[in-house]
Design an enzyme around this catalytic site. Structure first.
Site, PDB file in Angstrom:
ATOM      1  N   SER A   1      -1.049  -4.954   5.286  1.00 48.16           N
ATOM      2  CA  SER A   1      -1.300  -5.232   6.697  1.00 48.16           C
ATOM      3  C   SER A   1      -2.785  -5.465   6.919  1.00 48.16           C
ATOM      4  CB  SER A   1      -0.806  -4.067   7.558  1.00 48.16           C
ATOM      5  OG  SER A   1      -1.516  -2.903   7.223  1.00 48.16           O
TER       6      SER A   1
ATOM      7  N   GLY B   1       0.821  -1.214   0.000  1.00 43.82           N
ATOM      8  CA  GLY B   1       0.000   0.000   0.000  1.00 43.82           C
ATOM      9  C   GLY B   1       0.850   1.257   0.000  1.00 43.82           C
TER      10      GLY B   1
ATOM     11  N   ARG C   1       2.006  11.390  -8.393  1.00 44.96           N
ATOM     12  CA  ARG C   1       1.365  11.421  -7.065  1.00 44.96           C
ATOM     13  C   ARG C   1       2.190  10.743  -5.978  1.00 44.96           C
ATOM     14  NH1 ARG C   1      -4.605  12.230  -6.897  1.00 44.96           N
ATOM     15  NH2 ARG C   1      -5.089  13.052  -8.941  1.00 44.96           N
TER      16      ARG C   1
ATOM     17  N   ARG D   1       7.218   1.826   1.315  1.00 47.72           N
ATOM     18  CA  ARG D   1       7.505   0.395   1.416  1.00 47.72           C
ATOM     19  C   ARG D   1       7.923  -0.155   0.052  1.00 47.72           C
ATOM     20  NH1 ARG D   1       3.018  -2.676   4.141  1.00 47.72           N
ATOM     21  NH2 ARG D   1       3.360  -1.124   5.745  1.00 47.72           N
TER      22      ARG D   1
ATOM     23  N   ARG E   1       5.850  -1.103  11.501  1.00 47.76           N
ATOM     24  CA  ARG E   1       5.104  -1.629  10.370  1.00 47.76           C
ATOM     25  C   ARG E   1       5.928  -1.573   9.093  1.00 47.76           C
ATOM     26  NH1 ARG E   1      -1.234   0.279  10.333  1.00 47.76           N
ATOM     27  NH2 ARG E   1      -1.213   0.131  12.564  1.00 47.76           N
TER      28      ARG E   1
ATOM     29  N   ARG F   1      -0.746  -8.605  -3.674  1.00 49.60           N
ATOM     30  CA  ARG F   1      -0.755  -7.526  -2.692  1.00 49.60           C
ATOM     31  C   ARG F   1       0.022  -7.982  -1.466  1.00 49.60           C
ATOM     32  NH1 ARG F   1      -2.555  -3.950   0.957  1.00 49.60           N
ATOM     33  NH2 ARG F   1      -3.964  -4.583   2.608  1.00 49.60           N
TER      34      ARG F   1
ATOM     35  N   ASP G   1      -2.326  -5.053  13.774  1.00 44.29           N
ATOM     36  CA  ASP G   1      -3.032  -4.720  15.011  1.00 44.29           C
ATOM     37  C   ASP G   1      -4.093  -5.779  15.272  1.00 44.29           C
ATOM     38  OD1 ASP G   1      -3.776  -2.631  12.670  1.00 44.29           O
ATOM     39  OD2 ASP G   1      -5.611  -3.379  13.593  1.00 44.29           O
TER      40      ASP G   1
HETATM   41  N1  HPA Z   1      -8.824  -2.016   9.652  1.00 44.30           N
HETATM   42  C1  HPA Z   1      -8.747  -1.900   8.329  1.00 44.30           C
HETATM   43  N2  HPA Z   1      -7.632  -2.065   7.659  1.00 44.30           N
HETATM   44  C2  HPA Z   1      -6.534  -2.375   8.331  1.00 44.30           C
HETATM   45  C3  HPA Z   1      -6.541  -2.518   9.714  1.00 44.30           C
HETATM   46  C4  HPA Z   1      -7.752  -2.335  10.406  1.00 44.30           C
HETATM   47  O1  HPA Z   1      -7.824  -2.451  11.634  1.00 44.30           O
HETATM   48  N3  HPA Z   1      -5.293  -2.821  10.102  1.00 44.30           N
HETATM   49  C5  HPA Z   1      -4.537  -2.866   8.978  1.00 44.30           C
HETATM   50  N4  HPA Z   1      -5.282  -2.599   7.908  1.00 44.30           N
END
Ligand code: HPA
Length: 232
Positions: free
Chosen positions: A90, A20, A43, A24, A216, A87, A203
């Site tokens: 996270s 994303g 961009r 990274r 991250r 992809r 998370d």
């Molecule tokens: N919500 C949505 N997308 C995410 C989250 C989340 O808690 N953590 C990492 N990507």
């Protein structure tokens, strides 16, 4: 060239790894690729093409959310003849036992997004990742002794949402949430291409443990190695 990508067609590889975050993408190119060059900075959506152990690959950042992923993956598939996109991102875990930094390989993406309907007129809320790619990724994980949770995720358009986690777990077997797979899988389906997603837990929505953005950015090496080693 497209409205959003300045690359020449020949500068994009058939296989694309998609984080994303633009930084990274830069980190992946600098750490893992040889003979790489910057192929997009429109961009600041940074993209690099180079070689990983002799395999030509492009690392192209998607931005956050279905609309942004939707634009870049569509243009890569449709105008640059990209064949497969993995992809790497996270996710937030829906299960207290899914620990930070564990890896999830997405089986199906469940979403309430209308992306697919606007793209194709088809109404479907559950889209699959590509079986061939998943087989390559699972075989590679096995070889590298990397544990992978192969499961469904919930793809949301709203980060600050109020989701019923129990409902999503019980009805759709979702173990985590993220924001890009549904657009990616929709485009792959429409354009007859391959797409999969490897995610790292950043998370936990049950225990509220979380990584910092710096952790991250730097701690996803295992997932990136898995993606790069999996490609043919
Ligand atoms: N919500 C949505 N997308 C995410 C989250 C989340 O808690 N953590 C990492 N990507």
């Amino acid at each position: 060239m497209t409205p959003h990508i300045e690359s020449n067609k020949e500068d994009i590889a058939k296989t694309v790894i998609m984080p994303g975050d633009p930084l990274r993408a830069k980190m992946i190119a600098e750490k893992y690729l040889t003979d790489y060059k910057l192929v997009n900075s429109v961009r600041n959506q940074l993209a690099y093409t180079g070689y990983y152990k002799g395999k030509r690959v492009t690392v192209f950042s998607s931005g956050m959310g279905n609309p942004s992923m939707g634009i870049y993956s569509y243009e890569l598939f449709n105008f640059y003849d990209v064949e497969e996109i993995i992809r790497v991102g996270s996710c937030g875990a829906f299960d207290k036992d899914l620990d930070l930094y564990e890896i999830v390989l997405v089986d199906n993406s469940y979403s309430k997004s209308n992306y697919l309907e606007e793209l194709t007129d088809e109404v479907n809320n559950i889209l699959s990742s590509n079986n061939d790619l998943n087989r390559q990724i699972l075989d590679t994980a096995n070889k590298l002794k990397i544990d992978v949770n192969y499961a469904n995720v919930y793809c949301t358009d709203v980060f600050y949402n109020h989701v019923d986690i129990d409902y999503l777990r019980e009805n759709y077997n979702c173990i985590a949430t993220e924001m890009e797979t549904f657009a990616l899988f929709s485009n792959a389906m429409k354009l007859n291409k391959k797409a999969s997603a490897i995610l790292t837990v950043s998370d936990n929505l049950i225990t509220h443990e979380e990584t910092t953005s710096e952790e991250r950015q730097n701690s996803f090496n295992k997932m990136i190695e898995l993606a790069l080693e999996s490609i043919k």
